[in-house]
Scaffold this motif. Structure first.
Motif, PDB file in Angstrom:
ATOM      1  N   ASP A  10       0.846  -1.183   0.000  1.00 41.39           N
ATOM      2  CA  ASP A  10       0.000   0.000   0.000  1.00 41.39           C
ATOM      3  C   ASP A  10       0.887   1.240   0.000  1.00 41.39           C
ATOM      4  O   ASP A  10       2.113   1.162   0.165  1.00 41.39           O
ATOM      5  CB  ASP A  10      -0.966  -0.001   1.193  1.00 41.39           C
ATOM      6  N   GLU A  11       0.264   2.401  -0.190  1.00 35.02           N
ATOM      7  CA  GLU A  11       1.052   3.630  -0.318  1.00 35.02           C
ATOM      8  C   GLU A  11       1.892   3.930   0.920  1.00 35.02           C
ATOM      9  O   GLU A  11       3.068   4.318   0.779  1.00 35.02           O
ATOM     10  CB  GLU A  11       0.153   4.823  -0.646  1.00 35.02           C
ATOM     11  N   PRO A  12       1.384   3.794   2.147  1.00 32.29           N
ATOM     12  CA  PRO A  12       2.250   4.066   3.305  1.00 32.29           C
ATOM     13  C   PRO A  12       3.506   3.193   3.344  1.00 32.29           C
ATOM     14  O   PRO A  12       4.553   3.637   3.807  1.00 32.29           O
ATOM     15  CB  PRO A  12       1.322   3.771   4.491  1.00 32.29           C
ATOM     16  N   THR A  13       3.407   1.967   2.814  1.00 31.96           N
ATOM     17  CA  THR A  13       4.563   1.076   2.831  1.00 31.96           C
ATOM     18  C   THR A  13       5.642   1.552   1.872  1.00 31.96           C
ATOM     19  O   THR A  13       6.801   1.748   2.252  1.00 31.96           O
ATOM     20  CB  THR A  13       4.142  -0.363   2.491  1.00 31.96           C
ATOM     21  N   TRP A  14       5.266   1.722   0.574  1.00 31.44           N
ATOM     22  CA  TRP A  14       6.314   2.134  -0.371  1.00 31.44           C
ATOM     23  C   TRP A  14       6.798   3.553  -0.113  1.00 31.44           C
ATOM     24  O   TRP A  14       7.972   3.863  -0.285  1.00 31.44           O
ATOM     25  CB  TRP A  14       5.902   1.931  -1.828  1.00 31.44           C
ATOM     26  N   ARG A  15       5.900   4.420   0.356  1.00 31.64           N
ATOM     27  CA  ARG A  15       6.323   5.775   0.666  1.00 31.64           C
ATOM     28  C   ARG A  15       7.254   5.786   1.883  1.00 31.64           C
ATOM     29  O   ARG A  15       8.213   6.564   1.949  1.00 31.64           O
ATOM     30  CB  ARG A  15       5.104   6.665   0.914  1.00 31.64           C
ATOM     31  N   GLY A  16       7.015   4.908   2.844  1.00 32.45           N
ATOM     32  CA  GLY A  16       7.873   4.824   4.016  1.00 32.45           C
ATOM     33  C   GLY A  16       9.288   4.404   3.666  1.00 32.45           C
ATOM     34  O   GLY A  16      10.260   4.939   4.221  1.00 32.45           O
ATOM     35  N   HIS A  17       9.414   3.449   2.732  1.00 31.95           N
ATOM     36  CA  HIS A  17      10.753   3.040   2.291  1.00 31.95           C
ATOM     37  C   HIS A  17      11.481   4.207   1.634  1.00 31.95           C
ATOM     38  O   HIS A  17      12.671   4.438   1.899  1.00 31.95           O
ATOM     39  CB  HIS A  17      10.638   1.881   1.295  1.00 31.95           C
ATOM     40  N   VAL A  18      10.790   4.927   0.781  1.00 34.63           N
ATOM     41  CA  VAL A  18      11.409   6.027   0.055  1.00 34.63           C
ATOM     42  C   VAL A  18      11.832   7.147   1.000  1.00 34.63           C
ATOM     43  O   VAL A  18      12.904   7.749   0.854  1.00 34.63           O
ATOM     44  CB  VAL A  18      10.449   6.571  -1.025  1.00 34.63           C
ATOM     45  N   GLU A  19      11.002   7.440   1.998  1.00 33.94           N
ATOM     46  CA  GLU A  19      11.244   8.594   2.864  1.00 33.94           C
ATOM     47  C   GLU A  19      12.204   8.304   4.008  1.00 33.94           C
ATOM     48  O   GLU A  19      12.577   9.235   4.729  1.00 33.94           O
ATOM     49  CB  GLU A  19       9.914   9.090   3.439  1.00 33.94           C
ATOM     50  N   ARG A  20      12.624   7.057   4.189  1.00 34.93           N
ATOM     51  CA  ARG A  20      13.470   6.738   5.342  1.00 34.93           C
ATOM     52  C   ARG A  20      14.727   7.604   5.357  1.00 34.93           C
ATOM     53  O   ARG A  20      15.085   8.184   6.377  1.00 34.93           O
ATOM     54  CB  ARG A  20      13.840   5.254   5.336  1.00 34.93           C
ATOM     55  N   VAL A  21      15.429   7.667   4.245  1.00 34.97           N
ATOM     56  CA  VAL A  21      16.588   8.558   4.100  1.00 34.97           C
ATOM     57  C   VAL A  21      16.423   9.273   2.776  1.00 34.97           C
ATOM     58  O   VAL A  21      16.365   8.632   1.724  1.00 34.97           O
ATOM     59  CB  VAL A  21      17.924   7.786   4.135  1.00 34.97           C
ATOM     60  N   ARG A  22      16.356  10.597   2.836  1.00 36.31           N
ATOM     61  CA  ARG A  22      16.003  11.368   1.649  1.00 36.31           C
ATOM     62  C   ARG A  22      16.826  12.649   1.598  1.00 36.31           C
ATOM     63  O   ARG A  22      17.328  13.123   2.621  1.00 36.31           O
ATOM     64  CB  ARG A  22      14.508  11.711   1.717  1.00 36.31           C
ATOM     65  N   ALA A  23      16.950  13.213   0.411  1.00 34.78           N
ATOM     66  CA  ALA A  23      17.637  14.487   0.258  1.00 34.78           C
ATOM     67  C   ALA A  23      16.750  15.619   0.732  1.00 34.78           C
ATOM     68  O   ALA A  23      15.594  15.733   0.323  1.00 34.78           O
ATOM     69  CB  ALA A  23      18.029  14.708  -1.199  1.00 34.78           C
ATOM     70  N   GLY A  24      17.297  16.459   1.617  1.00 35.75           N
ATOM     71  CA  GLY A  24      16.587  17.635   2.088  1.00 35.75           C
ATOM     72  C   GLY A  24      17.031  18.875   1.341  1.00 35.75           C
ATOM     73  O   GLY A  24      17.310  18.827   0.141  1.00 35.75           O
ATOM     74  N   ARG A  25      17.140  19.962   2.063  1.00 35.42           N
ATOM     75  CA  ARG A  25      17.460  21.239   1.423  1.00 35.42           C
ATOM     76  C   ARG A  25      18.840  21.201   0.780  1.00 35.42           C
ATOM     77  O   ARG A  25      19.766  20.561   1.284  1.00 35.42           O
ATOM     78  CB  ARG A  25      17.385  22.382   2.433  1.00 35.42           C
ATOM     79  N   SER A  26      18.961  21.877  -0.343  1.00 35.80           N
ATOM     80  CA  SER A  26      20.257  22.003  -0.988  1.00 35.80           C
ATOM     81  C   SER A  26      21.175  22.859  -0.125  1.00 35.80           C
ATOM     82  O   SER A  26      20.748  23.856   0.461  1.00 35.80           O
ATOM     83  CB  SER A  26      20.117  22.645  -2.369  1.00 35.80           C
ATOM     84  N   LEU A  27      22.431  22.450  -0.047  1.00 33.94           N
ATOM     85  CA  LEU A  27      23.430  23.216   0.688  1.00 33.94           C
ATOM     86  C   LEU A  27      24.444  23.853  -0.257  1.00 33.94           C
ATOM     87  O   LEU A  27      25.540  24.221   0.161  1.00 33.94           O
ATOM     88  CB  LEU A  27      24.136  22.317   1.703  1.00 33.94           C
ATOM     89  N   ARG A  28      24.059  23.991  -1.499  1.00 34.53           N
ATOM     90  CA  ARG A  28      24.944  24.669  -2.451  1.00 34.53           C
ATOM     91  C   ARG A  28      25.038  26.135  -2.083  1.00 34.53           C
ATOM     92  O   ARG A  28      24.025  26.844  -2.044  1.00 34.53           O
ATOM     93  CB  ARG A  28      24.400  24.520  -3.867  1.00 34.53           C
TER      94      ARG A  28
END
Length: 295
Positions: A10-28
């Motif tokens: 279901d969506e919470p499952t696949w979305r949870g995998h994707v969001e576990r470690v993700r890119a946040g704000r750019s630090l450029r």
């Protein structure tokens, strides 16, 4: 109960995998130190004998290939960096450091960064959380004792970033990681959508010597790109980073890049970079500290 297949999640499952470690704000940052137009961060993963040892390979053949990285290649690399006054980051498995403590001291004495790269180049994805944590802390203690400085950054062995790596990174108090690939420029890591304060200095296989040049008869891996052609790819990467005002980051391995013909190609790349004004050479730790303060 039968484990669900990905198409059954279901969506919470696949979305949870994707969001576990993700890119946040750019630090450029809007600019680099001294008005430099590009930042250049060269790095070397000093794996040496740990690659065969990790796999339980204890015969002389592959071990000698790793020994070359310390015996012949590392001094050659240090001479090139000294000649061009370039600071670099050396990511060192603790077992490599214990086998070659003088090499680690040479890195530190020359002003280079010594950073974490596992205990014995273990595969984090195969470890339970407690073992991954214990090896990371043991490695940090070892590098601190041998180099004189507590590491502030991590590159996971083989860029294997497990579900637990970020939590261990934060517990260690590290400033940055350099194992993930979500951008060309530094960014802040998110954990389940929350900012962590950990800087990511992203890597990419395009900017790594091993895919082009590594020889492994057991796996069928064969060098297929001439060294000067590899340097040409990296030169294009640098030129694009310069045009964009961004970061050019490069990952190399002494036992791979440190052979004579390959060092000639690397020297040519360094000369190409040095022919441009506005280049800021920095360690990964220096890049992480700067972008965190100036992004």
């Amino acid at each position: 109960m039968t484990e669900q297949q990905p198409w059954q999640w279901d969506e919470p499952t696949w979305r949870g995998h994707v969001e576990r470690v993700r890119a946040g704000r750019s630090l450029r940052p809007s600019s680099w130190p001294g008005g430099a137009r590009v930042a250049v961060a060269l790095s070397f993963d000093s794996d040496h004998e740990t690659l065969p040892l990790r796999d339980g390979e204890t015969r002389p053949g592959r071990l000698s290939q790793g020994e070359y990285g310390s015996r012949a290649a590392a001094p050659r690399i240090l001479r090139l960096l000294e000649q061009h006054r370039i600071p670099a980051s050396f990511f060192v498995p603790a077992v490599s450091a214990l086998l070659h403590p003088g090499e680690v001291r040479d890195y530190a004495a020359a002003g280079h960064e010594v950073a974490l790269h596992g205990w014995i180049h273990e595969r984090n994805l195969l470890l339970d959380p407690a073992t991954e944590r214990e090896l990371a802390f043991r490695a940090a203690d070892t590098l601190e004792r041998l180099s004189g400085t507590r590491p502030v950054g991590l590159r996971t062995p083989s860029w294997d970033f497990s579900d637990h790596t970020l939590a261990i990174t934060r517990e260690l108090g590290l400033r940055y990681d350099s194992s993930l690939m979500a951008d060309d420029e530094p960014y802040e890591l998110l954990a389940d959508g929350e900012p962590t304060g950990v800087v990511e200095i992203p890597v990419e296989w395009i900017r790594d010597d091993a895919p082009y040049l590594r020889m492994d008869p057991q796996t069928g891996s064969r060098p297929y790109t001439p060294p000067r052609q590899v340097a040409g790819i990296w030169r294009d990467e640098f030129d694009a980073a310069l045009a964009e005002g961004g970061l050019f980051q490069l990952t190399m391995h002494p036992h791979v890049i440190g052979h004579r013909s390959r060092m000639i190609a690397l020297s040519g790349l360094v000369e190409h970079i040095g022919a441009h004004d506005g280049v800021w050479y920095a360690t990964h730790a220096e890049v992480a500290a700067y972008v965190w303060e100036h992004a």
